[in-house]
Design a protein around this motif. Structure first.
Motif, PDB file in Angstrom:
ATOM      1  N   UNK A  68       0.680  -1.275  -0.080  1.00  0.00           N
ATOM      2  CA  UNK A  68      -0.020   0.001   0.023  1.00  0.00           C
ATOM      3  C   UNK A  68       0.875   1.314   0.061  1.00  0.00           C
ATOM      4  N   UNK A  69       1.782   1.306   0.833  1.00  0.00           N
ATOM      5  CA  UNK A  69       2.725   2.569   0.919  1.00  0.00           C
ATOM      6  C   UNK A  69       3.357   2.709  -0.558  1.00  0.00           C
ATOM      7  N   UNK A  70       4.092   1.428  -1.084  1.00  0.00           N
ATOM      8  CA  UNK A  70       4.557   1.431  -2.397  1.00  0.00           C
ATOM      9  C   UNK A  70       3.709   2.168  -3.678  1.00  0.00           C
ATOM     10  N   UNK A  71       2.513   1.594  -3.370  1.00  0.00           N
ATOM     11  CA  UNK A  71       1.404   2.171  -4.611  1.00  0.00           C
ATOM     12  C   UNK A  71       0.981   3.287  -4.512  1.00  0.00           C
ATOM     13  N   UNK A  72       0.921   3.943  -3.119  1.00  0.00           N
ATOM     14  CA  UNK A  72       0.777   5.138  -2.760  1.00  0.00           C
ATOM     15  C   UNK A  72       1.799   6.193  -3.125  1.00  0.00           C
ATOM     16  N   UNK A  73       2.896   5.598  -3.198  1.00  0.00           N
ATOM     17  CA  UNK A  73       4.154   6.722  -3.541  1.00  0.00           C
ATOM     18  C   UNK A  73       4.169   6.695  -5.139  1.00  0.00           C
ATOM     19  N   UNK A  74       3.507   5.632  -5.671  1.00  0.00           N
ATOM     20  CA  UNK A  74       3.474   5.489  -7.145  1.00  0.00           C
ATOM     21  C   UNK A  74       2.393   6.396  -7.803  1.00  0.00           C
ATOM     22  N   UNK A  76      -0.205   8.743  -5.756  1.00  0.00           N
ATOM     23  CA  UNK A  76      -0.563   9.417  -4.383  1.00  0.00           C
ATOM     24  C   UNK A  76      -2.061  10.041  -4.718  1.00  0.00           C
ATOM     25  N   UNK A  77      -2.829  10.394  -4.007  1.00  0.00           N
ATOM     26  CA  UNK A  77      -3.808  11.169  -3.963  1.00  0.00           C
ATOM     27  C   UNK A  77      -3.730  12.609  -4.578  1.00  0.00           C
ATOM     28  N   UNK A  78      -4.436  13.251  -5.201  1.00  0.00           N
ATOM     29  CA  UNK A  78      -4.185  14.733  -5.776  1.00  0.00           C
ATOM     30  C   UNK A  78      -5.618  15.313  -5.828  1.00  0.00           C
ATOM     31  N   UNK A  79      -5.713  16.611  -6.257  1.00  0.00           N
ATOM     32  CA  UNK A  79      -6.825  17.142  -6.283  1.00  0.00           C
ATOM     33  C   UNK A  79      -7.822  16.570  -7.119  1.00  0.00           C
ATOM     34  N   UNK A  80      -7.550  15.855  -7.858  1.00  0.00           N
ATOM     35  CA  UNK A  80      -8.629  15.358  -9.143  1.00  0.00           C
ATOM     36  C   UNK A  80      -9.139  14.009  -8.642  1.00  0.00           C
ATOM     37  N   UNK A  81      -8.031  13.104  -7.987  1.00  0.00           N
ATOM     38  CA  UNK A  81      -8.748  11.548  -7.587  1.00  0.00           C
ATOM     39  C   UNK A  81      -7.836  11.049  -6.350  1.00  0.00           C
ATOM     40  N   UNK A  82      -8.523   9.966  -5.845  1.00  0.00           N
ATOM     41  CA  UNK A  82      -7.673   9.347  -4.873  1.00  0.00           C
ATOM     42  C   UNK A  82      -6.414   8.727  -5.086  1.00  0.00           C
ATOM     43  N   UNK A  83      -5.770   8.059  -4.173  1.00  0.00           N
ATOM     44  CA  UNK A  83      -4.628   7.337  -4.182  1.00  0.00           C
ATOM     45  C   UNK A  83      -4.789   5.848  -4.827  1.00  0.00           C
ATOM     46  N   UNK A 166      -0.228   0.705 -11.712  1.00  0.00           N
ATOM     47  CA  UNK A 166      -0.880   1.483 -12.835  1.00  0.00           C
ATOM     48  C   UNK A 166      -1.939   0.627 -13.451  1.00  0.00           C
ATOM     49  N   UNK A 167      -1.601  -0.723 -13.838  1.00  0.00           N
ATOM     50  CA  UNK A 167      -2.856  -1.599 -14.221  1.00  0.00           C
ATOM     51  C   UNK A 167      -3.938  -1.514 -13.026  1.00  0.00           C
ATOM     52  N   UNK A 168      -3.804  -1.727 -11.943  1.00  0.00           N
ATOM     53  CA  UNK A 168      -4.965  -1.609 -10.956  1.00  0.00           C
ATOM     54  C   UNK A 168      -5.740  -0.697 -11.000  1.00  0.00           C
ATOM     55  N   UNK A 169      -4.911   0.614 -10.746  1.00  0.00           N
ATOM     56  CA  UNK A 169      -5.531   1.930 -10.748  1.00  0.00           C
ATOM     57  C   UNK A 169      -6.442   2.146 -11.934  1.00  0.00           C
ATOM     58  N   UNK A 170      -5.532   2.134 -13.109  1.00  0.00           N
ATOM     59  CA  UNK A 170      -6.490   2.473 -14.365  1.00  0.00           C
ATOM     60  C   UNK A 170      -7.272   1.531 -14.972  1.00  0.00           C
ATOM     61  N   UNK A 171      -7.604   0.430 -14.122  1.00  0.00           N
ATOM     62  CA  UNK A 171      -8.809  -0.540 -14.611  1.00  0.00           C
ATOM     63  C   UNK A 171      -9.964  -0.336 -13.567  1.00  0.00           C
TER      64      UNK A 171
END
Length: 213
Positions: A68-74, A76-83, A166-171
């Motif tokens: 989880x820490x590594x994936x949030x480094x890759x 992170x949350x920003x003003x548009x969406x979550x981590x 990246x695969x997990x987030x953008x699917x």
């Protein structure tokens, strides 16, 4: 270029070489991960297999925290969406290693390498390191072409985690929304664009669109 713009510019064929600017990397504690859900578009046998895999556990709680820490480094949350963790990436990776067991040894070995390296370097495991120390380690393994030979295992591990993140987030729906991907949605026909009409010296006839009603 901002982190999300960088990711949007990455084609699917080049995900394996995706490297984000370290100035954009922000370490954050991993929140409780969302559960991973498979699509209902499955035959009964696949549904039962998915249920069986999701009922099993592979990673320990500590390993999932590090993921989880590594994936949030890759991502992170920003003003548009979550981590990444808020999109459920750790649960996605947990499912993938059970669905494709070939990931299990490299990822578990990589997690152990990371903790051993941090223990030697900082006297504590990766998850217990400060945000600055975590980024220091990530910078040493995030750029394949510049990695020192003794860090090659860590670099291979980080590349796998980055690709899965990246695969997990953008699917996920969060990832789709972040990209502005609409999918198969009905078009709202507003007639021929005015610049096209002007180019050919045509005029728009509003009655034309009512002929099929």
């Amino acid at each position: 270029m901002k982190r999300r713009d960088t990711l949007k510019a990455i084609s699917l064929s080049s995900l394996g070489m995706a490297v984000l600017p370290t100035s954009e990397l922000v370490a954050a504690p991993a929140p409780d991960p969302k559960p991973f859900k498979t699509t209902p578009a499955r035959i009964p046998e696949e549904i039962e297999r998915d249920k069986k895999l999701m009922a099993e556990k592979f990673f320990t709680a500590g390993e999932l925290t590090t993921i989880g820490i590594l994936s949030d480094i890759i991502i992170p949350a920003d003003g548009k969406s979550g981590s990444a963790t808020q999109a459920g990436v750790p649960a996605f990776i947990e499912f993938i290693v059970k669905d494709q067991p070939g990931y299990q040894t490299p990822l578990r070995g990589g997690l152990r390498w990371l903790d051993n390296h941090c223990t030697k370097r900082f006297g504590k495991a990766f998850a217990q390191c400060t945000p600055a120390q975590r980024i220091e380690v990530v910078e040493d393994i995030a750029y394949p072409e510049d990695v020192k030979p003794e860090m090659s295992q860590g670099a291979a591990f980080f590349s796998q985690i980055r690709n899965l993140t990246v695969t997990g987030f953008y699917t996920t729906r969060m990832g789709f929304d972040d990209l502005g991907y609409m999918g198969n949605t009905p078009n709202d026909w507003k007639g021929v664009p005015q610049d096209v009409l002007d180019k050919y010296g045509l005029k728009y006839d509003p009655l034309y669109d009512k002929k099929d009603e």
